[in-house]
Design an enzyme around this catalytic site. Structure first.
Site, PDB file in Angstrom:
ATOM      1  CE1 TYR A  63      -9.422   4.552   4.633  1.00  0.00           C
ATOM      2  CE2 TYR A  63      -8.315   2.502   4.102  1.00  0.00           C
ATOM      3  CZ  TYR A  63      -9.456   3.184   4.465  1.00  0.00           C
ATOM      4  OH  TYR A  63     -10.632   2.511   4.628  1.00  0.00           O
ATOM      5  N   GLY A  64      -3.370   6.433   2.281  1.00  0.00           N
ATOM      6  CA  GLY A  64      -2.282   7.407   2.180  1.00  0.00           C
ATOM      7  C   GLY A  64      -2.306   8.114   0.841  1.00  0.00           C
ATOM      8  CD  GLU A  83      -5.210   0.450  -7.037  1.00  0.00           C
ATOM      9  OE1 GLU A  83      -4.799   1.167  -6.118  1.00  0.00           O
ATOM     10  OE2 GLU A  83      -5.134  -0.803  -7.022  1.00  0.00           O
ATOM     11  CG  ASN A 162     -11.686  -1.127   5.481  1.00  0.00           C
ATOM     12  OD1 ASN A 162     -12.852  -0.776   5.601  1.00  0.00           O
ATOM     13  ND2 ASN A 162     -10.691  -0.299   5.212  1.00  0.00           N
ATOM     14  N   GLY A 163     -13.583  -3.645   7.240  1.00  0.00           N
ATOM     15  CA  GLY A 163     -14.759  -3.647   8.100  1.00  0.00           C
ATOM     16  C   GLY A 163     -15.196  -2.257   8.517  1.00  0.00           C
ATOM     17  CG  MET A 165     -14.561  -1.634  13.139  1.00  0.00           C
ATOM     18  SD  MET A 165     -13.971  -3.066  14.033  1.00  0.00           S
ATOM     19  CE  MET A 165     -13.396  -4.087  12.708  1.00  0.00           C
ATOM     20  CB  VAL A 293       4.203   0.986 -10.070  1.00  0.00           C
ATOM     21  CG1 VAL A 293       5.623   1.525 -10.030  1.00  0.00           C
ATOM     22  CG2 VAL A 293       3.234   2.083 -10.490  1.00  0.00           C
ATOM     23  CD  GLU A 404     -11.686  -4.262  16.202  1.00  0.00           C
ATOM     24  OE1 GLU A 404     -11.138  -5.045  15.430  1.00  0.00           O
ATOM     25  OE2 GLU A 404     -11.201  -3.190  16.590  1.00  0.00           O
ATOM     26  CG  HIS A 489      -4.970  -4.484  11.115  1.00  0.00           C
ATOM     27  ND1 HIS A 489      -5.432  -4.500  12.423  1.00  0.00           N
ATOM     28  CD2 HIS A 489      -6.062  -4.349  10.344  1.00  0.00           C
ATOM     29  CE1 HIS A 489      -6.748  -4.395  12.419  1.00  0.00           C
ATOM     30  NE2 HIS A 489      -7.156  -4.314  11.178  1.00  0.00           N
ATOM     31  CG  ASN A 527      -9.637  -1.979  13.919  1.00  0.00           C
ATOM     32  OD1 ASN A 527      -9.757  -1.717  15.105  1.00  0.00           O
ATOM     33  ND2 ASN A 527     -10.136  -3.031  13.376  1.00  0.00           N
ATOM     34  CG  PHE A 529      -9.218   2.839   7.937  1.00  0.00           C
ATOM     35  CD1 PHE A 529      -9.815   4.055   8.215  1.00  0.00           C
ATOM     36  CD2 PHE A 529     -10.040   1.712   7.861  1.00  0.00           C
ATOM     37  CE1 PHE A 529     -11.178   4.161   8.444  1.00  0.00           C
ATOM     38  CE2 PHE A 529     -11.398   1.801   8.083  1.00  0.00           C
ATOM     39  CZ  PHE A 529     -11.972   3.032   8.390  1.00  0.00           C
TER      40      PHE A 529
HETATM   41  P1  FAE Z   1      -3.936   0.254   0.963  1.00  0.00           P
HETATM   42  O1  FAE Z   1      -5.279   0.704   1.401  1.00  0.00           O
HETATM   43  O2  FAE Z   1      -3.612  -1.195   1.082  1.00  0.00           O
HETATM   44  O3  FAE Z   1      -3.782   0.709  -0.558  1.00  0.00           O
HETATM   45  C1  FAE Z   1      -2.691   0.354  -1.359  1.00  0.00           C
HETATM   46  C2  FAE Z   1      -3.138   0.378  -2.814  1.00  0.00           C
HETATM   47  O4  FAE Z   1      -1.999   0.302  -3.640  1.00  0.00           O
HETATM   48  C3  FAE Z   1      -4.036  -0.789  -3.208  1.00  0.00           C
HETATM   49  O5  FAE Z   1      -5.166  -0.292  -3.884  1.00  0.00           O
HETATM   50  C4  FAE Z   1      -3.156  -1.633  -4.122  1.00  0.00           C
HETATM   51  O6  FAE Z   1      -3.883  -2.304  -5.141  1.00  0.00           O
HETATM   52  C5  FAE Z   1      -2.241  -0.581  -4.714  1.00  0.00           C
HETATM   53  N1  FAE Z   1      -0.941  -1.104  -5.147  1.00  0.00           N
HETATM   54  C6  FAE Z   1      -0.115  -1.931  -4.462  1.00  0.00           C
HETATM   55  N2  FAE Z   1       1.007  -2.175  -5.173  1.00  0.00           N
HETATM   56  C7  FAE Z   1       0.890  -1.458  -6.328  1.00  0.00           C
HETATM   57  C8  FAE Z   1       1.708  -1.321  -7.471  1.00  0.00           C
HETATM   58  N3  FAE Z   1       2.893  -1.943  -7.564  1.00  0.00           N
HETATM   59  N4  FAE Z   1       1.273  -0.545  -8.503  1.00  0.00           N
HETATM   60  C9  FAE Z   1       0.074   0.083  -8.425  1.00  0.00           C
HETATM   61  N5  FAE Z   1      -0.757  -0.031  -7.360  1.00  0.00           N
HETATM   62  C10 FAE Z   1      -0.345  -0.790  -6.325  1.00  0.00           C
HETATM   63  O7  FAE Z   1      -2.790   1.054   1.692  1.00  0.00           O
HETATM   64  N6  FAE Z   1      -8.484  -1.211   9.025  1.00  0.00           N
HETATM   65  C11 FAE Z   1      -9.233  -0.458   9.858  1.00  0.00           C
HETATM   66  O8  FAE Z   1      -8.762   0.584  10.332  1.00  0.00           O
HETATM   67  N7  FAE Z   1     -10.508  -0.832  10.185  1.00  0.00           N
HETATM   68  C12 FAE Z   1     -11.069  -1.988   9.711  1.00  0.00           C
HETATM   69  O9  FAE Z   1     -12.229  -2.289  10.013  1.00  0.00           O
HETATM   70  C13 FAE Z   1     -10.288  -2.812   8.850  1.00  0.00           C
HETATM   71  N8  FAE Z   1     -10.774  -3.990   8.373  1.00  0.00           N
HETATM   72  C14 FAE Z   1     -10.040  -4.666   7.414  1.00  0.00           C
HETATM   73  C15 FAE Z   1     -10.604  -5.802   6.817  1.00  0.00           C
HETATM   74  C16 FAE Z   1      -9.935  -6.435   5.773  1.00  0.00           C
HETATM   75  C17 FAE Z   1     -10.535  -7.658   5.131  1.00  0.00           C
HETATM   76  C18 FAE Z   1      -8.687  -5.934   5.314  1.00  0.00           C
HETATM   77  C19 FAE Z   1      -7.951  -6.589   4.183  1.00  0.00           C
HETATM   78  C20 FAE Z   1      -8.123  -4.828   5.921  1.00  0.00           C
HETATM   79  C21 FAE Z   1      -8.787  -4.184   6.970  1.00  0.00           C
HETATM   80  N9  FAE Z   1      -8.257  -3.053   7.566  1.00  0.00           N
HETATM   81  C22 FAE Z   1      -8.998  -2.341   8.483  1.00  0.00           C
HETATM   82  C23 FAE Z   1      -6.926  -2.555   7.221  1.00  0.00           C
HETATM   83  C24 FAE Z   1      -6.957  -1.314   6.312  1.00  0.00           C
HETATM   84  O10 FAE Z   1      -7.807  -1.521   5.211  1.00  0.00           O
HETATM   85  C25 FAE Z   1      -5.521  -1.007   5.878  1.00  0.00           C
HETATM   86  O11 FAE Z   1      -4.772  -0.724   7.038  1.00  0.00           O
HETATM   87  C26 FAE Z   1      -5.440   0.166   4.924  1.00  0.00           C
HETATM   88  O12 FAE Z   1      -6.195  -0.058   3.760  1.00  0.00           O
HETATM   89  C27 FAE Z   1      -3.991   0.463   4.556  1.00  0.00           C
HETATM   90  O13 FAE Z   1      -3.952   1.693   3.866  1.00  0.00           O
HETATM   91  P2  FAE Z   1      -2.722   2.052   2.947  1.00  0.00           P
HETATM   92  O14 FAE Z   1      -2.892   3.451   2.486  1.00  0.00           O
HETATM   93  O15 FAE Z   1      -1.468   1.698   3.674  1.00  0.00           O
END
Ligand code: FAE
Length: 550
Positions: A63-64, A83, A162-163, A165, A293, A404, A489, A527, A529
């Site tokens: 997301y970020g 990535e 993710n779900g 939400m 990275v 939820e 989370h 949640n 995101f």
């Molecule tokens: P994130 O989306 O985790 O992205 C980080 C990216 O960086 C990933 O693609 C990694 O592969 C990549 N990465 C990491 N280290 C490296 C590296 N060294 N070099 C290159 N690439 C790298 O970060 N949140 C909600 O709000 N609603 C929901 O319904 C919900 N359900 C979820 C269900 C599951 C099963 C999971 C796992 C999470 C859920 N979440 C939900 C949480 C949400 O997906 C999470 O808060 C966000 O994805 C976090 O966003 P970021 O931008 O922090």
């Protein structure tokens, strides 16, 4: 293969989706830039990116990162996104991009020989997890001593698994957690912007009341009401128009076919169809996949160098790249961004980083629990995988919980009500780096998790008492009625206003920014995101206005 249609597709989205499709069709690890899109860009950059140097480098594509890449690209700044996961756009031999939760294969998990699903058992039997071949699958479970963390891997990060939400936090709690952020601007501008960009929508209440696919939610609502608890609808990025067509037999099933944590083949608007497609469509953004990275360092001229290992689908390192950049944006998630900064600080590569890096980590108070219903309270063999309702008892100051109502789509009647509770847990952990083993550890104890588990139990004890029901003990391993030792989370580690300034600029490393969930101090009450997206929008707007004008 286009997995689903995004509503209100702009020309930029279409160009970006074209780049994604081309990369997928040719099996490329580089996506974009699209020549046509470059020509269409209003403000072409005067500085072309050299092969080993880019004006802006973004780590991760969650997301970020996706927000940041789009806004940098729109501003005409050549931007490279690295990535570690793959692009999820190529169908396997079964014609599907992703596998379902009921029949997981190599695509399910990040380099594992066996899946590690959150619900490990059914009737105490080891029937849920399956042996798989190691592969850069879409879901990872990062294990620390007393807590494990689920994260998405691939172009789109967590949006792939993710779900869906998309929940706006309560304003008072948001301000309590992020007191230096102007809540007025967030609630008037950035949350609505994030909702619009992500394609947030809500289930049609009339359809919800009548469909068999949400019977499980209605049963839980009835039981909550009996205990005097309020339920609310929860918006989602899954296209509910598509879901209704699935139910009517007019569209290929995804949420109605058990697809969620290992990816959705249709219906869900992941970042690869929203922010990232638009970013690629600017013609200024390139994504290199299967690039992990490993290190960051500063150059004497104030630029940075990133070291990235190129991996193949067997996990082998097939090359290493050193890429210079003027500005570096970390969006590798709470764990990923924190680890990179900790390693840089401890190795002396970025020695001036704050002591606050690694601190303020939390699991957003996550707890999973399940109740056993009476035989007459069937939850249905057919369950949609996208949650649309929550029990909202957050305003109960004695025990604030937002729970939820989660699906358990096993394809048969099981009388189980499942929940993901978000509790207000004030405990925080610290992430630390250990040079000898080159690993990051999380200082977090079972007692810290118990605070969440106890809060969830208070709420569900109340529901069980009023409905004469009991917990299920057979699902989480160890005869436990609640699971408080894993989280979906992860939040914190580079907290806004502490390890960074109030806009994500990393203290002690000018030109380095944190854009992701690492900024949020361990808890946000819902949640996360939508909050991460809105915060990234706010921060990059300020960075573009101030840091690129100097
Ligand atoms: P994130 O989306 O985790 O992205 C980080 C990216 O960086 C990933 O693609 C990694 O592969 C990549 N990465 C990491 N280290 C490296 C590296 N060294 N070099 C290159 N690439 C790298 O970060 N949140 C909600 O709000 N609603 C929901 O319904 C919900 N359900 C979820 C269900 C599951 C099963 C999971 C796992 C999470 C859920 N979440 C939900 C949480 C949400 O997906 C999470 O808060 C966000 O994805 C976090 O966003 P970021 O931008 O922090």
């Amino acid at each position: 293969m286009l997995r689903t249609m995004t509503p209100h597709l702009t020309r930029r989205h279409l160009l970006g989706l074209g780049a994604l499709q081309t990369a997928a069709a040719l099996g490329l690890t580089r996506i974009g830039p699209v020549p046509e899109a470059r020509a269409a860009t209003a403000a072409p950059s005067s500085r072309a990116a050299a092969a080993d140097h880019t004006p802006a480098l973004v780590i991760g594509s969650g997301y970020g990162s996706a927000v940041t890449a789009l806004r940098l690209g729109e501003a005409g700044i050549p931007t490279l996104v690295l990535e570690m996961g793959r692009l999820w756009d190529t169908p396997g031999p079964d014609g599907k991009v992703f596998c379902s939760t009921r029949a997981p294969d190599h695509r399910s998990m990040w380099f594992r020989t066996r899946t590690e699903a959150p619900l490990a058992q059914f009737l105490w039997l080891d029937v849920v997890n399956k042996d798989i071949t190691p592969y850069p699958g879409v879901l990872d479970r990062v294990r620390f001593d007393a807590m494990s963390v689920y994260v998405g891997r691939g172009v789109g990060g967590g949006s792939l698994v993710n779900g869906g939400m998309a929940v706006t936090p309560q304003r008072a709690y948001f301000s309590e957690m992020l007191p230096t952020v102007d809540a007025g601007a967030m609630y008037d501008r950035y949350f609505p912007l994030a909702q619009q960009m992500l394609g947030v929508n809500s289930v049609d209440p009339a359809w919800f009341e009548s469909t068999e696919w949400y019977r499980f939610s209605r049963i839980s609502r009835k039981h909550a009401a009996k205990a005097g608890l309020k339920t609310v609808f929860v918006p989602n990025v899954y296209d509910f128009g598509y879901m209704q067509r699935e139910a009517a037999g007019q569209a290929v099933r995804s949420a109605l076919a058990g697809e969620v944590i290992y990816g959705n083949n249709h219906g869900k608007r992941g970042l690869d169809q929203t922010y990232l497609a638009a970013a690629l469509g600017t013609g200024n953004v390139t994504v290199d996949t299967l690039h992990r990275v490993r290190a960051l360092r500063a150059q004497p001229d104030g630029t940075y160098v990133v070291t990235a290992d190129r991996i193949d689908t067997a996990g082998r390192v097939v090359g290493t790249r050193e890429i210079g950049c003027d500005r570096l944006f970390l969006g590798a998630g709470s764990l990923g961004s924190t680890e990179l900064l900790l390693r840089a600080r401890e190795s002396g590569a970025l020695p001036d980083l704050s002591e606050q890096i690694g601190k303020g980590w939390g699991a957003n108070g996550n707890v999973m629990t399940a109740r056993a219903n009476h035989l007459w309270d069937t939850v249905g063999a057919h369950q949609a995988t996208m949650p649309v309702m929550g029990i909202d008892d957050w305003s109960n100051t004695a025990n604030p919980v937002f729970a939820e109502i989660a699906p358990l789509p096993m394809g048969f009647e099981h009388w189980i009500s499942l929940y993901l509770a978000i509790t207000r847990n004030p405990e925080r952990g610290t992430l630390t780096y250990h040079a000898g083993t080159d690993t990051m550890r999380l200082d977090w104890t079972p007692e810290q998790s118990k605070v969440s588990g106890d809060a969830a139990r208070k709420l569900f004890d109340r529901i069980n008492l009023r409905n004469a029901t009991i917990y299920r003990y057979d699902l989480f391993g160890g005869n436990r009625p609640v699971a408080d030792d894993f989280t979906y989370h992860p939040l914190g580690g580079c907290v806004l206003g502490r390890a960074t300034d109030d806009y994500g600029r990393v203290r002690g490393a000018p030109g380095v920014y944190v854009t992701d969930g690492a900024l949020v101090p361990g808890s946000i009450g819902v949640n996360p995101f939508l909050t991460i997206t809105a915060l990234a929008e706010r921060n990059i707007e300020r960075v573009l206005a101030e840091d690129y004008r100097r």
